[in-house]
Design an enzyme around this catalytic site. Structure first.
Site, mmCIF file in Angstrom:
data_model
loop_
_atom_site.group_PDB
_atom_site.id
_atom_site.type_symbol
_atom_site.label_atom_id
_atom_site.label_comp_id
_atom_site.label_asym_id
_atom_site.label_seq_id
_atom_site.Cartn_x
_atom_site.Cartn_y
_atom_site.Cartn_z
ATOM 1 N N ASP A 53 18.539 11.974 -18.956
ATOM 2 C CA ASP A 53 19.155 12.385 -17.698
ATOM 3 C C ASP A 53 18.499 13.687 -17.235
ATOM 4 O O ASP A 53 18.363 14.628 -18.020
ATOM 5 C CB ASP A 53 20.652 12.605 -17.962
ATOM 6 C CG ASP A 53 21.423 12.816 -16.687
ATOM 7 O OD1 ASP A 53 20.844 13.361 -15.730
ATOM 8 O OD2 ASP A 53 22.614 12.435 -16.658
ATOM 9 N N HIS A 103 -0.562 12.285 0.316
ATOM 10 C CA HIS A 103 -1.701 11.469 -0.121
ATOM 11 C C HIS A 103 -2.687 11.173 1.015
ATOM 12 O O HIS A 103 -3.827 10.805 0.769
ATOM 13 C CB HIS A 103 -1.241 10.187 -0.824
ATOM 14 C CG HIS A 103 -0.834 9.089 0.106
ATOM 15 N ND1 HIS A 103 0.394 9.038 0.705
ATOM 16 C CD2 HIS A 103 -1.492 7.987 0.540
ATOM 17 C CE1 HIS A 103 0.471 7.964 1.462
ATOM 18 N NE2 HIS A 103 -0.662 7.297 1.381
ATOM 19 N N LYS A 139 7.427 0.942 11.355
ATOM 20 C CA LYS A 139 7.485 -0.218 10.458
ATOM 21 C C LYS A 139 7.677 -1.476 11.310
ATOM 22 O O LYS A 139 8.199 -1.394 12.425
ATOM 23 C CB LYS A 139 8.685 -0.092 9.506
ATOM 24 C CG LYS A 139 8.707 1.181 8.666
ATOM 25 C CD LYS A 139 7.868 1.043 7.422
ATOM 26 C CE LYS A 139 8.011 2.265 6.518
ATOM 27 N NZ LYS A 139 6.916 2.376 5.552
ATOM 28 N N HIS A 185 1.922 13.135 6.987
ATOM 29 C CA HIS A 185 0.670 12.405 7.221
ATOM 30 C C HIS A 185 0.131 12.579 8.650
ATOM 31 O O HIS A 185 -1.034 12.902 8.864
ATOM 32 C CB HIS A 185 0.841 10.903 6.988
ATOM 33 C CG HIS A 185 1.391 10.534 5.646
ATOM 34 N ND1 HIS A 185 1.260 11.328 4.539
ATOM 35 C CD2 HIS A 185 2.066 9.437 5.222
ATOM 36 C CE1 HIS A 185 1.829 10.737 3.505
ATOM 37 N NE2 HIS A 185 2.325 9.589 3.894
ATOM 38 N N GLU A 197 2.605 -0.260 10.606
ATOM 39 C CA GLU A 197 2.750 -1.044 9.370
ATOM 40 C C GLU A 197 3.480 -2.333 9.718
ATOM 41 O O GLU A 197 4.522 -2.292 10.369
ATOM 42 C CB GLU A 197 3.535 -0.243 8.328
ATOM 43 C CG GLU A 197 2.769 0.989 7.879
ATOM 44 C CD GLU A 197 3.510 1.817 6.831
ATOM 45 O OE1 GLU A 197 2.917 2.162 5.808
ATOM 46 O OE2 GLU A 197 4.691 2.101 7.064
ATOM 47 N N LYS A 237 -7.316 10.691 1.287
ATOM 48 C CA LYS A 237 -7.989 9.454 1.733
ATOM 49 C C LYS A 237 -9.414 9.757 2.167
ATOM 50 O O LYS A 237 -9.650 10.728 2.897
ATOM 51 C CB LYS A 237 -7.237 8.842 2.922
ATOM 52 C CG LYS A 237 -5.986 8.096 2.527
ATOM 53 C CD LYS A 237 -5.326 7.543 3.774
ATOM 54 C CE LYS A 237 -4.002 6.904 3.433
ATOM 55 N NZ LYS A 237 -4.053 5.462 3.408
HETATM 56 C C1 BG6 Z 1 4.118 6.828 2.294
HETATM 57 C C2 BG6 Z 1 5.388 6.460 3.003
HETATM 58 O O1 BG6 Z 1 3.998 8.232 2.191
HETATM 59 O O2 BG6 Z 1 2.997 6.337 3.012
HETATM 60 C C3 BG6 Z 1 5.465 4.963 3.216
HETATM 61 O O3 BG6 Z 1 6.496 6.902 2.243
HETATM 62 C C4 BG6 Z 1 4.214 4.436 3.870
HETATM 63 O O4 BG6 Z 1 6.617 4.622 3.994
HETATM 64 C C5 BG6 Z 1 2.982 4.932 3.110
HETATM 65 O O5 BG6 Z 1 4.254 3.020 3.842
HETATM 66 C C6 BG6 Z 1 1.690 4.526 3.809
HETATM 67 O O6 BG6 Z 1 0.593 4.920 3.029
HETATM 68 P P1 BG6 Z 1 -0.797 4.132 3.079
HETATM 69 O O7 BG6 Z 1 -1.711 4.922 2.218
HETATM 70 O O8 BG6 Z 1 -0.527 2.765 2.566
HETATM 71 O O9 BG6 Z 1 -1.206 4.126 4.518
#
Ligand code: BG6
Length: 463
Positions: A84, A167, A315, A229, A205, A171
């Protein structure tokens, strides 16, 4: 000299992020960079190491493929602490498992609501001494909570030991955006309000929340992808050249730009929700959380005054694709044939699923008449991504290189922009899955002849 981390600890080892990103990144680090550190997964799932190994195997198999040698090593390095996050005993067991490690890297791949609890326990158990911490996005829920989280982290970790991950910055295509801008001198004279008409960034997406309903209810599109992002992409497009490739020079230049972006005006933001979202597991029946957001932003600098920047993310869109369109102004006079302005005179950066850097131009059609056609000059076209963003970023964090991570002031500056749109009392607008969001989003770009909807061809890139 910056010390290298000597153990990799990740909280949330049985979760979605570990499954989709962390195990594949670790396998890639072992394969490509001779990664050879103890890997300690922590979760509160009642699992044992065998079950975690199985999970790791499924993860790499599903995301990029199992590399026998690298995966074999991953399994040998992998340890597991089940416990936990709120119990001191969990951290004592972690400290024991860390053994002689003096500089562990703790990756918090857990919901933001748990960050504070975990870092406090890391401190009390001695696991934070000499350590680094990687914190997942969204970093806080708004400006006030981000400031509070920064204060909490700073009580325990110095700023240079805190790695706020996004992230997108890892890229290849996003890195190339930065490179392309500052490695070519022809671009700079054009890159301003005199030649650029508007800029659009679309992150579409074609899928929904994929079983992450309860996570998504806590965040929504603005916090999930826009505050981080999308704003990061905008910053790379609009910032001035840093004075060097040094991490601090880069981050300071980004900060200057973020501070020049006007906080969002809720009247210039459209929030949408796809029909069917409310029936997802973990989602409230009357949820007002947005799964789509579109907005117009303004940058108050000499370079960008009067140039609208548009962001749209959602989305259940018609395609999965992230693309930037930089529309140049039309030639002042139509000497030859009349042209539809939006089909040429642009730069296009396709960031995913493939990588494209191109310029849309007009050339004369062969023949008598002075008539033309649109062509795209392609500087880079790569069918798919070459390196996993998480492998790049985790490798950097282990080496103590913070260039691609958010700094405290930069993260707060980004929240300052988004904050006014977060508590919008307006009801979220519904849209049908497979469409480009609510109609109201089109009104935002009416002055620019609408949005550029990215087209994804089956095999390869395309406009
Ligand atoms: C994430 C989000 O940070 O990035 C997701 O939480 C999203 O909702 C994703 O789908 C998209 O990342 P990538 O690299 O697949 O474009």
């Amino acid at each position: 000299m910056t010390v290298k981390s000597d153990a990799f600890v990740f909280f949330g080892a049985t979760g979605d992020l570990a499954y989709k990103q962390i195990f594949p990144a670790l396998q890639a680090l072992i394969r490509d960079e001779d990664f050879d550190l103890p890997i300690i997964g922590i979760a509160r799932s009642g699992w044992d190491i065998e079950k975690l190994r199985e999970r790791a195997k499924d993860s790499v198999t599903e995301h990029g493929g199992l590399d026998k040698r690298a995966f074999g090593k991953l399994v040998k390095l992998l340890r597991y602490v089940d416990g936990d996050y709120k119990q001191a005993d969990t951290y004592q067991r972690l400290r024991e498992m860390l053994g002689k490690a003096q500089h562990p890297l703790h990756y918090l791949a857990i919901p933001p609501s748990l960050f504070e609890t975990v870092v406090k326990h890391l401190d009390q158990s001695g696991c934070a001494t000499g350590a680094r911490v990687v914190v997942e996005k969204p970093f806080g829920r708004d400006l006030a909570s981000a400031r509070e989280l920064n204060r909490t982290l700073h009580r325990i970790f110095p700023e240079d030991a805190i790695f706020r991950i996004d992230h997108y910055l890892g890229k290849e295509a996003v890195q190339n955006l930065l490179y392309f801008r500052f490695a070519n001198s022809f671009l700079e004279p054009l890159w301003n309000r005199t030649y650029i008409d508007s800029v659009q960034i679309t992150m579409a997406e074609s899928f929904g929340v994929q079983g992450r309903g309860s996570f998504y209810e806590e965040v929504g599109c603005l916090r999930d992808v826009v505050q981080n992002h999308m704003l990061q992409v905008l910053v790379l497009l609009a910032m001035d050249a840093p004075t060097s490739h040094d991490a601090e020079a880069m981050r300071s230049e980004k900060l200057r730009l973020l501070r020049a972006i006007r906080p969002l005006d809720p009247k210039e933001v459209v929030r949408g929700q796809f029909r069917g979202y409310r029936t997802e597991q973990g989602v409230a029946k009357n949820s007002q959380v947005e799964t789509f957001a579109a907005m117009r932003l303004h940058i108050d600098t000499w370079r960008w005054q009067g140039v609208p920047f548009y962001i749209r993310a959602g989305k259940e869109m018609p395609v999965t694709c992230t693309e930037v369109f930089v529309d140049l102004k039309c030639p002042p006079l139509a000497v030859f044939d009349r042209i539809a302005p939006r089909d040429s005179n642009y730069f296009r950066f396709r960031l995913s699923p493939d990588v494209v850097i191109s310029a849309g131009v007009r050339v004369k059609k062969p023949g008598e008449a002075m008539r033309g056609e649109n062509v795209e000059l392609i500087a880079r076209a790569q069918p798919r991504r070459v390196r996993l963003p998480y492998a790049r970023l985790l490798g950097d964090a282990l080496r103590g290189n913070a260039e691609l991570f958010g700094r405290d002031d930069g993260i707060e500056a980004a929240w300052r922009i988004i904050d006014p749109a977060l508590n919008d009392a307006e009801r979220v607008l519904q849209y049908n899955p497979g469409t480009w969001g609510p109609k109201a989003a089109d009104e935002l770009t009416a002055g620019e002849e609408g949005w550029h909807n990215p087209v994804v061809k089956k095999n390869g890139n395309g406009k």
